[in-house]
Design a protein around this motif. Structure first.
Motif, mmCIF file in Angstrom:
data_model
loop_
_atom_site.group_PDB
_atom_site.id
_atom_site.type_symbol
_atom_site.label_atom_id
_atom_site.label_comp_id
_atom_site.label_asym_id
_atom_site.label_seq_id
_atom_site.Cartn_x
_atom_site.Cartn_y
_atom_site.Cartn_z
ATOM 1 N N ALA A 49 0.843 -1.187 0.000
ATOM 2 C CA ALA A 49 0.000 0.000 0.000
ATOM 3 C C ALA A 49 0.882 1.241 0.000
ATOM 4 O O ALA A 49 2.038 1.194 0.415
ATOM 5 C CB ALA A 49 -0.922 0.018 1.217
ATOM 6 N N SER A 58 -4.521 7.005 -2.022
ATOM 7 C CA SER A 58 -3.794 5.808 -1.635
ATOM 8 C C SER A 58 -3.991 4.708 -2.672
ATOM 9 O O SER A 58 -4.942 4.748 -3.463
ATOM 10 C CB SER A 58 -4.263 5.307 -0.254
ATOM 11 O OG SER A 58 -5.653 5.074 -0.257
ATOM 12 N N TYR A 59 -3.070 3.773 -2.664
ATOM 13 C CA TYR A 59 -3.124 2.629 -3.573
ATOM 14 C C TYR A 59 -2.878 1.356 -2.769
ATOM 15 O O TYR A 59 -2.168 1.379 -1.766
ATOM 16 C CB TYR A 59 -2.070 2.750 -4.668
ATOM 17 C CG TYR A 59 -2.286 3.920 -5.588
ATOM 18 C CD1 TYR A 59 -1.462 5.042 -5.522
ATOM 19 C CD2 TYR A 59 -3.299 3.914 -6.543
ATOM 20 C CE1 TYR A 59 -1.653 6.117 -6.359
ATOM 21 C CE2 TYR A 59 -3.496 4.984 -7.394
ATOM 22 C CZ TYR A 59 -2.673 6.083 -7.296
ATOM 23 O OH TYR A 59 -2.867 7.152 -8.124
ATOM 24 N N TYR A 60 -3.442 0.248 -3.254
ATOM 25 C CA TYR A 60 -3.315 -1.025 -2.562
ATOM 26 C C TYR A 60 -3.034 -2.153 -3.546
ATOM 27 O O TYR A 60 -3.487 -2.138 -4.690
ATOM 28 C CB TYR A 60 -4.605 -1.365 -1.807
ATOM 29 C CG TYR A 60 -4.936 -0.415 -0.689
ATOM 30 C CD1 TYR A 60 -5.740 0.692 -0.915
ATOM 31 C CD2 TYR A 60 -4.444 -0.627 0.596
ATOM 32 C CE1 TYR A 60 -6.043 1.579 0.109
ATOM 33 C CE2 TYR A 60 -4.748 0.244 1.624
ATOM 34 C CZ TYR A 60 -5.549 1.340 1.377
ATOM 35 O OH TYR A 60 -5.840 2.206 2.408
ATOM 36 N N LYS A 61 -2.318 -3.131 -3.055
ATOM 37 C CA LYS A 61 -2.195 -4.400 -3.771
ATOM 38 C C LYS A 61 -3.593 -5.025 -3.816
ATOM 39 O O LYS A 61 -4.348 -4.952 -2.842
ATOM 40 C CB LYS A 61 -1.227 -5.306 -3.016
ATOM 41 C CG LYS A 61 -1.048 -6.695 -3.558
ATOM 42 C CD LYS A 61 -0.077 -7.487 -2.694
ATOM 43 C CE LYS A 61 0.002 -8.934 -3.134
ATOM 44 N NZ LYS A 61 0.527 -9.042 -4.510
ATOM 45 N N LYS A 65 -6.912 -5.256 -0.790
ATOM 46 C CA LYS A 65 -7.998 -4.262 -0.870
ATOM 47 C C LYS A 65 -9.192 -4.728 -0.064
ATOM 48 O O LYS A 65 -9.596 -5.881 -0.144
ATOM 49 C CB LYS A 65 -8.393 -4.050 -2.327
ATOM 50 C CG LYS A 65 -7.406 -3.242 -3.122
ATOM 51 C CD LYS A 65 -7.873 -3.057 -4.567
ATOM 52 C CE LYS A 65 -6.881 -2.265 -5.378
ATOM 53 N NZ LYS A 65 -7.292 -2.143 -6.793
ATOM 54 N N THR A 69 -5.839 -0.956 5.446
ATOM 55 C CA THR A 69 -6.025 0.477 5.268
ATOM 56 C C THR A 69 -4.749 1.205 5.674
ATOM 57 O O THR A 69 -4.251 1.021 6.789
ATOM 58 C CB THR A 69 -7.187 1.005 6.114
ATOM 59 O OG1 THR A 69 -8.387 0.305 5.778
ATOM 60 C CG2 THR A 69 -7.391 2.499 5.875
ATOM 61 N N ILE A 70 -4.243 2.027 4.763
ATOM 62 C CA ILE A 70 -3.075 2.840 5.065
ATOM 63 C C ILE A 70 -3.550 4.237 5.432
ATOM 64 O O ILE A 70 -4.498 4.766 4.842
ATOM 65 C CB ILE A 70 -2.094 2.880 3.874
ATOM 66 C CG1 ILE A 70 -0.792 3.572 4.272
ATOM 67 C CG2 ILE A 70 -2.727 3.524 2.641
ATOM 68 C CD1 ILE A 70 0.314 3.453 3.208
ATOM 69 N N LEU A 81 -0.613 1.034 9.072
ATOM 70 C CA LEU A 81 -1.223 0.036 8.200
ATOM 71 C C LEU A 81 -2.133 -0.820 9.072
ATOM 72 O O LEU A 81 -1.651 -1.636 9.869
ATOM 73 C CB LEU A 81 -0.182 -0.834 7.496
ATOM 74 C CG LEU A 81 -0.754 -1.802 6.467
ATOM 75 C CD1 LEU A 81 -1.337 -1.039 5.273
ATOM 76 C CD2 LEU A 81 0.310 -2.793 5.991
#
Length: 125
Positions: A49, A58-61, A65, A69-70, A81
């Protein structure tokens, strides 16, 4: 120079939760994008993330998802995280990373300059 120190790892049963923290010191924290990566035994380190300087993006693998949560608190120079519904395949050493950016959010390992030492997360089945 930015120093990063992770904490919050540990052993948890599948379905449980952990919250990782990464405390930063050094340069102006709010100027940095922050990321979380992980490395499982025998595997390469992978993106988990990332979050931009403001915390708005934000971005996630894909596989995390809806479970992870970052977030960041620039007043405390800390990125978090939150990991819920943990699975055995989430077992890894988790690293936080920082990169000075003008707004873009790095998602590749080579794009980050500063790294923490890592914290172990073990999820038992």
């Amino acid at each position: 120079q930015v120093q990063l120190v992770e904490s919050g790892g540990g052993l948890v049963q599948a379905g449980g939760s952990l919250r990782l923290s990464c405390a930063a010191s050094g340069r102006t924290f709010s100027n940095y994008a922050l990321g979380w990566f992980r490395q499982a035994p025998g595997k390469e380190r992978e993106f988990v993330a990332a979050i931009g300087w403001s915390g708005d993006n934000s971005y996630y693998k894909d596989s995390v998802k809806g479970r992870f949560t970052i977030s960041r608190d620039n007043a405390k120079n800390t990125v978090y995280l939150q990991m819920n519904s943990l699975k055995p395949e989430d077992t890894a050493v988790y690293y936080c990373a920082a990169q000075l950016t003008t707004g873009w959010i790095p998602v590749f390992e080579y794009q980050y300059i500063y790294w923490g030492q890592g914290t172990q997360v073990t999820v038992s089945s």
